[in-house]
Design a protein around this motif. Structure first.
Motif, short mmCIF file in Angstrom:
data_model
loop_
_atom_site.label_atom_id
_atom_site.label_comp_id
_atom_site.label_asym_id
_atom_site.label_seq_id
_atom_site.Cartn_x
_atom_site.Cartn_y
_atom_site.Cartn_z
N ILE A 137 0.84 -1.21 0.00
CA ILE A 137 0.00 0.00 0.00
C ILE A 137 0.87 1.25 0.00
O ILE A 137 0.69 2.16 -0.81
CB ILE A 137 -0.96 0.01 1.21
N LEU A 138 1.84 1.29 0.92
CA LEU A 138 2.73 2.44 1.04
C LEU A 138 3.60 2.59 -0.22
O LEU A 138 3.79 3.70 -0.71
CB LEU A 138 3.61 2.31 2.28
N ALA A 139 4.07 1.48 -0.78
CA ALA A 139 4.92 1.54 -1.98
C ALA A 139 4.14 2.13 -3.17
O ALA A 139 4.65 3.01 -3.87
CB ALA A 139 5.44 0.14 -2.32
N VAL A 140 2.91 1.66 -3.37
CA VAL A 140 2.11 2.18 -4.49
C VAL A 140 1.74 3.63 -4.24
O VAL A 140 1.82 4.47 -5.15
CB VAL A 140 0.86 1.29 -4.71
N TRP A 141 1.35 3.96 -3.03
CA TRP A 141 1.02 5.35 -2.69
C TRP A 141 2.23 6.24 -2.99
O TRP A 141 2.09 7.32 -3.58
CB TRP A 141 0.61 5.41 -1.24
N PHE A 142 3.42 5.80 -2.59
CA PHE A 142 4.62 6.59 -2.82
C PHE A 142 4.91 6.73 -4.31
O PHE A 142 5.30 7.80 -4.79
CB PHE A 142 5.83 5.98 -2.10
N MET A 143 4.70 5.66 -5.08
CA MET A 143 4.93 5.74 -6.53
C MET A 143 3.93 6.68 -7.19
O MET A 143 4.24 7.31 -8.20
CB MET A 143 4.85 4.35 -7.16
N SER B 196 15.51 11.13 2.50
CA SER B 196 14.10 11.18 2.87
C SER B 196 13.25 11.30 1.61
O SER B 196 13.77 11.41 0.51
CB SER B 196 13.82 12.36 3.81
N GLY B 197 11.96 11.28 1.81
CA GLY B 197 11.04 11.42 0.70
C GLY B 197 9.85 12.26 1.11
O GLY B 197 9.69 12.61 2.29
N LYS B 198 9.02 12.57 0.13
CA LYS B 198 7.81 13.35 0.38
C LYS B 198 6.62 12.63 -0.23
O LYS B 198 6.73 12.01 -1.28
CB LYS B 198 7.91 14.73 -0.27
N LEU B 199 5.50 12.74 0.44
CA LEU B 199 4.22 12.28 -0.10
C LEU B 199 3.32 13.50 -0.26
O LEU B 199 3.13 14.25 0.71
CB LEU B 199 3.54 11.30 0.86
N GLY B 200 2.80 13.69 -1.45
CA GLY B 200 1.90 14.82 -1.69
C GLY B 200 0.52 14.51 -1.14
O GLY B 200 -0.17 13.64 -1.64
N THR B 201 0.13 15.22 -0.11
CA THR B 201 -1.19 15.04 0.51
C THR B 201 -1.93 16.37 0.53
O THR B 201 -2.74 16.63 1.41
CB THR B 201 -1.05 14.48 1.95
N TYR B 202 -1.66 17.20 -0.47
CA TYR B 202 -2.18 18.57 -0.51
C TYR B 202 -3.71 18.65 -0.51
O TYR B 202 -4.27 19.61 -0.02
CB TYR B 202 -1.65 19.30 -1.76
N ASP C 18 2.19 9.39 -5.53
CA ASP C 18 2.22 10.77 -5.02
C ASP C 18 3.50 11.15 -4.30
O ASP C 18 3.56 12.20 -3.67
CB ASP C 18 1.05 10.99 -4.05
N GLY C 19 4.52 10.33 -4.38
CA GLY C 19 5.73 10.64 -3.63
C GLY C 19 6.92 10.91 -4.52
O GLY C 19 6.89 10.70 -5.73
N HIS C 20 7.97 11.38 -3.88
CA HIS C 20 9.25 11.50 -4.57
C HIS C 20 10.37 11.56 -3.53
O HIS C 20 10.15 11.94 -2.37
CB HIS C 20 9.30 12.71 -5.52
N CYS C 21 11.55 11.14 -3.96
CA CYS C 21 12.72 11.16 -3.08
C CYS C 21 13.35 12.54 -3.15
O CYS C 21 13.41 13.15 -4.21
CB CYS C 21 13.74 10.12 -3.52
N ARG C 22 13.81 12.97 -2.02
CA ARG C 22 14.55 14.23 -1.98
C ARG C 22 15.98 13.96 -2.40
O ARG C 22 16.55 12.93 -2.06
CB ARG C 22 14.49 14.83 -0.59
N THR C 23 16.57 14.88 -3.10
CA THR C 23 17.95 14.70 -3.55
C THR C 23 18.95 15.27 -2.54
O THR C 23 20.12 14.91 -2.57
CB THR C 23 18.18 15.39 -4.91
N ASN C 24 18.49 16.13 -1.63
CA ASN C 24 19.40 16.77 -0.69
C ASN C 24 19.38 16.13 0.70
O ASN C 24 20.01 16.62 1.62
CB ASN C 24 19.08 18.26 -0.57
N ALA C 25 18.63 15.03 0.86
CA ALA C 25 18.55 14.36 2.16
C ALA C 25 18.07 12.93 1.94
O ALA C 25 17.53 12.59 0.90
CB ALA C 25 17.56 15.10 3.07
#
Length: 190
Positions: free
Chosen positions: A136-142, A153-159, A144-151
């Motif tokens: 569930i988390l993997a598909v959600w991340f694919m 970590s990643g982000k999930l768009g929940t706007y 609405d998410g993306h990996c940060r290049t400066n850390a």
């Protein structure tokens, strides 16, 4: 299967939606050209939920360019997911008073009744329903998410969700996967 359900749930947490059509329900899987391989992966995992002739196809839209799209079989089996993810609200393009006073509205428009629409909403009932499946988390991340290049970590768009809804999602991620998250206000372009 539990795998198909996890992919559907992750998709609905992300970019996916279920549309209510009278007494049936429909789900469209759609991603941009850059995610063509991902669409084909989803299709391979969900093809038992599709009609035999259904395959991902390219669609050109005026607003968003080329997308790859396929549909799951429409049916009542999607109702339970629709009921978990969507809350009804009353929608009308203009208020009754505005319609009555509008010189542009036709007689038919003035007679129209408000429509019931549905908004994707994160509720405690939904969170309680979600299984402890990392897919569930993997598909959600694919979706609405993306990996940060400066850390690391990643982000999930929940706007689209309120802060309370985001806090429910945050609790789900921590209690299910032991991942600590922060809710961060997204910068808005003007």
């Amino acid at each position: 299967s539990s795998q198909e359900e996890a992919i559907l749930l992750g998709t609905l947490l992300g970019d996916g939606h279920i549309r209510k059509r009278k007494t049936s329900y429909q789900t469209k899987i759609q991603h941009c050209l850059k995610q063509e391989d991902y669409v084909w992966w989803k299709y391979e995992k969900l093809k038992s939920c599709c009609f035999d002739h259904t395959r991902p196809t390219q669609i050109l839209t005026k607003q968003n360019g080329i997308h790859f799209t396929f549909y799951l079989k429409s049916g009542f089996y999607l109702k339970k997911y629709h009921d978990l993810f969507y809350q009804p609200y009353v929608w009308q393009s203009l208020s009754q008073e505005e319609l009555a006073n509008s010189c542009l509205a036709t007689k038919d428009e003035k007679k129209k009744k408000p429509k019931i629409r549905y908004k994707k909403t994160i509720t405690k009932a939904l969170i309680d329903f979600l299984p402890k499946n990392p897919l569930i988390l993997a598909v959600w991340f694919m979706d609405d998410g993306h990996c940060r290049t400066n850390a690391f970590s990643g982000k999930l768009g929940t706007y689209a969700f309120s802060k309370d809804e985001q806090m429910l999602l945050q609790h789900y991620i921590f209690s299910t996967f032991d991942i600590k998250t922060n809710i961060v206000l997204a910068s808005r372009l003007k």
